[in-house]
Design a protein around this motif. Structure first.
Motif, PDB file in Angstrom:
ATOM      1  N   UNK A 146       2.499 -10.807  -3.445  1.00  0.00           N
ATOM      2  CA  UNK A 146       2.154 -10.063  -2.234  1.00  0.00           C
ATOM      3  C   UNK A 146       3.210  -9.014  -1.943  1.00  0.00           C
ATOM      4  N   UNK A 147       2.823  -8.042  -1.144  1.00  0.00           N
ATOM      5  CA  UNK A 147       3.776  -7.042  -0.671  1.00  0.00           C
ATOM      6  C   UNK A 147       4.460  -7.551   0.590  1.00  0.00           C
ATOM      7  N   UNK A 157       9.354  -4.527   0.106  1.00  0.00           N
ATOM      8  CA  UNK A 157       9.638  -5.381  -1.038  1.00  0.00           C
ATOM      9  C   UNK A 157       8.371  -5.981  -1.602  1.00  0.00           C
ATOM     10  N   UNK A 158       8.529  -6.750  -2.678  1.00  0.00           N
ATOM     11  CA  UNK A 158       7.397  -7.393  -3.323  1.00  0.00           C
ATOM     12  C   UNK A 158       7.737  -8.841  -3.650  1.00  0.00           C
ATOM     13  N   UNK A 163       9.983 -15.626  -5.883  1.00  0.00           N
ATOM     14  CA  UNK A 163      11.026 -14.601  -5.749  1.00  0.00           C
ATOM     15  C   UNK A 163      10.507 -13.395  -4.972  1.00  0.00           C
ATOM     16  N   UNK A 164      11.355 -12.882  -4.066  1.00  0.00           N
ATOM     17  CA  UNK A 164      11.088 -11.624  -3.375  1.00  0.00           C
ATOM     18  C   UNK A 164      12.135 -10.607  -3.816  1.00  0.00           C
ATOM     19  N   UNK A 165      11.679  -9.418  -4.159  1.00  0.00           N
ATOM     20  CA  UNK A 165      12.576  -8.325  -4.531  1.00  0.00           C
ATOM     21  C   UNK A 165      12.432  -7.220  -3.494  1.00  0.00           C
ATOM     22  N   UNK A 209      19.857  -8.253   5.806  1.00  0.00           N
ATOM     23  CA  UNK A 209      19.283  -6.936   6.063  1.00  0.00           C
ATOM     24  C   UNK A 209      18.175  -6.608   5.064  1.00  0.00           C
ATOM     25  N   UNK A 210      17.117  -5.988   5.556  1.00  0.00           N
ATOM     26  CA  UNK A 210      16.053  -5.495   4.687  1.00  0.00           C
ATOM     27  C   UNK A 210      16.628  -4.453   3.733  1.00  0.00           C
TER      28      UNK A 210
END
Length: 392
Positions: A146-147, A157-158, A163-165, A209-210
Motif C-alpha cells: 500500500x501507499x 512512502x510505500x 516493511x515501509x520505505x 519524522x516523515x
C-alpha cells in the motif's frame, strides 16, 4: 469486497477511522452500489468527517455507538443525535445503515467500537498501527502492499509486506511525525527518509519524522526495542530518545532496548561509535559515555547512571532473526517478554519463581519448546491451553 466477513471487517475499521483512503473509497463504492440511500455524501465529505473523528471524547463516542446499535435494532437508516454532535450526522447515518444491512447489530457492542486513536494502544491486538501527525490511524497488513499518505493525501512512502520505505523527495518544510506501533507477536521494518533502516521488535512504539529536515538533528523516539542501521550523515546527528536517555550517532549499527519492565535501558554497539547521555543534557563528547563496538551501555533508570561492559553482540541482536535471550533476568521479567514475543497470557501461581534469575538462549523456537526447556532444566510445571499458560 467479496464476502460479508470482509465487509464487516472493513466497516469496523471505517467506523473507528482506521481505513486507508483506498479502503474508505471501497466502503463508499459498496454503499453506492447497493443504493442504500439517495443522499449519500461525496468521498470528500466522508474524508472530511473522518478527520474530525479523532477529536471525539469517550462520552461522545459512546453516545454515537449506542445510537448506531439502536438503529440496528429498529432497522432505521437515520439517527437523531444531539445538536452539538451534528457534525457527525451523515457519518453516523452511513455507519448505521451499513450495520443494518450486514446484520452486525449487537456483535460490535463488546468493545469493537470503543477503540479510538486517542486510547492507549492494545499491544495484544493483531494490528500494526500507523498513526499520522493529525491523530488519524492506518492499519498495516503484512500480507499487502500500500501507499503511505500524509493527512493531506500526499504519498510519503510505500509499504510492501513487513516493511515501509519513506521517500526523501517530499516537499515538507517542517518536521512532521508518524508513529508506528507493533503489537505482541510481530516484528516490522522501517526505512526512514534518509535511508536509515530500523528493525522493530514486538511491543514497540517508534515516533519518527516523515522526512528529516536539513539543518536539524535526525531524532526519533523509542519505547520498546529496535535495531538501527543508521545512514551516515556527519552534518546531521541521529539521536534515539529512550525516555530519559539519548543515544547519539552519525552513522552506525546498534541495538536499543527500552522496555518498561527493565531496570535499565541497554544500548549494544555492533559497529561505529555511540554517545550516551541524559535527555535533559546537551551532548558533550568529552564528558559523555562513548561506546566502542562490542560493548553494552546500560542506563540505570533509578539512579540515571551509565555503566558499560564488553558483550557478545550477537546475543543481543539475535531477536531480529527469531532468537530469544535472557541474561541474569528474573522469571517475572521473563514472563513479560514471553507474553510479548508470542502474544500469549501467562499466569504464574508459583510465587517463589518470580524473583529467581535465569540465563537462557533460544533460536527460533515455539513457546511450547521454550516452556519445555524451563520444565526440563528448572522443573517448572505448567499447562498450555490455547494462548494461555498456567504455571503451577
Amino acid at each position: 469486497m467479496n464476502s460479508n466477513s470482509e465487509i464487516k471487517s472493513l466497516l469496523q475499521k471505517f467506523v473507528l477511522n482506521q481505513c486507508t483512503p483506498e479502503e474508505t473509497n471501497e466502503v463508499i463504492a459498496y454503499y453506492k452500489k447497493n443504493k442504500l440511500t439517495d443522499d449519500f455524501p461525496s468521498v470528500e465529505d466522508i474524508q472530511a468527517l473522518l478527520v474530525e473523528t479523532p477529536k471525539m471524547d469517550k462520552q461522545t463516542a459512546d453516545d454515537i455507538f449506542l445510537n448506531i446499535l439502536s438503529a440496528s435494532k429498529e432497522n432505521e437508516t437515520t439517527i437523531e443525535i444531539a445538536p452539538e454532535k451534528s457534525n457527525f450526522r451523515k457519518y453516523i447515518s452511513i455507519a448505521a445503515s451499513v450495520l443494518v444491512l450486514l446484520g452486525v447489530g449487537l456483535a460490535y457492542k463488546q468493545g469493537a467500537f470503543t477503540k479510538t486513536a486517542e486510547q492507549k494502544f492494545d499491544f495484544k491486538s493483531n494490528d500494526i498501527v500507523l498513526q499520522l501527525e493529525d491523530g488519524s490511524v492506518q492499519i498495516i497488513s503484512e500480507s499487502n502492499s500500500a501507499q503511505v499518505k500524509d493527512s493531506k493525501g500526499k504519498i510519503v512512502g510505500n509499504q510492501n509486506g513487513d516493511k515501509i520505505v519513506y521517500e526523501n523527495s517530499s516537499d515538507l518544510e517542517k518536521t512532521t511525525y508518524n508513529t508506528i506501533k507493533i503489537p505482541y507477536g510481530k516484528k516490522f521494518r522501517l526505512q526512514l527518509s534518509d535511508g536509515t533502516l530500523v528493525h522493530l521488535n514486538a511491543g514497540t512504539t517508534l515516533r519518527y519524522p516523515v522526512k528529516f529536515i536539513a539543518g536539524e538533528n535526525r531524532q526519533v523516539f523509542l519505547d520498546g526495542e529496535a535495531y538501527f542501521e543508521v545512514a551516515k550523515d556527519k552534518k546531521h546527528p541521529f539521536i534515539v530518545n529512550a525516555d530519559e536517555l539519548n543515544v547519539r550517532v552519525l552513522g552506525t549499527h546498534f541495538n536499543v532496548s527500552n522496555y518498561p519492565e527493565d531496570a535499565a535501558t541497554d544500548v549494544v554497539l555492533v559497529e561505529g561509535s555511540v554517545g550516551m547521555y541524559r535527555s535533559n543534557e546537551e551532548f558533550d563528547a568529552a564528558k559523555n559515555t562513548i561506546l566502542k563496538p562490542g560493548f553494552k551501555g546500560s542506563f540505570n533508570k533509578e539512579n540515571t547512571q551509565i555503566s558499560t561492559k564488553a558483550v557478545i553482540t550477537d546475543i543481543y541482536t539475535s531477536w531480529i532473526n527469531g532468537g530469544l535471550t535472557f541474561r541474569n533476568m528474573t522469571f517475572k521479567n521473563i514472563i513479560t517478554k514471553l507474553e510479548r514475543r508470542y502474544n500469549v497470557t501467562i499466569v504464574n501461581k508459583n510465587e517463589k519463581l518470580a524473583n529467581e534469575k535465569f540465563n537462557a538462549s533460544f533460536k527460533e523456537e515455539s513457546i511450547e519448546n521454550v516452556m519445555s526447556y524451563f520444565n526440563d532444566i528448572h522443573g517448572i510445571n505448567y499447562t498450555i491451553k490455547n494462548n494461555q499458560i498456567l504455571i503451577k
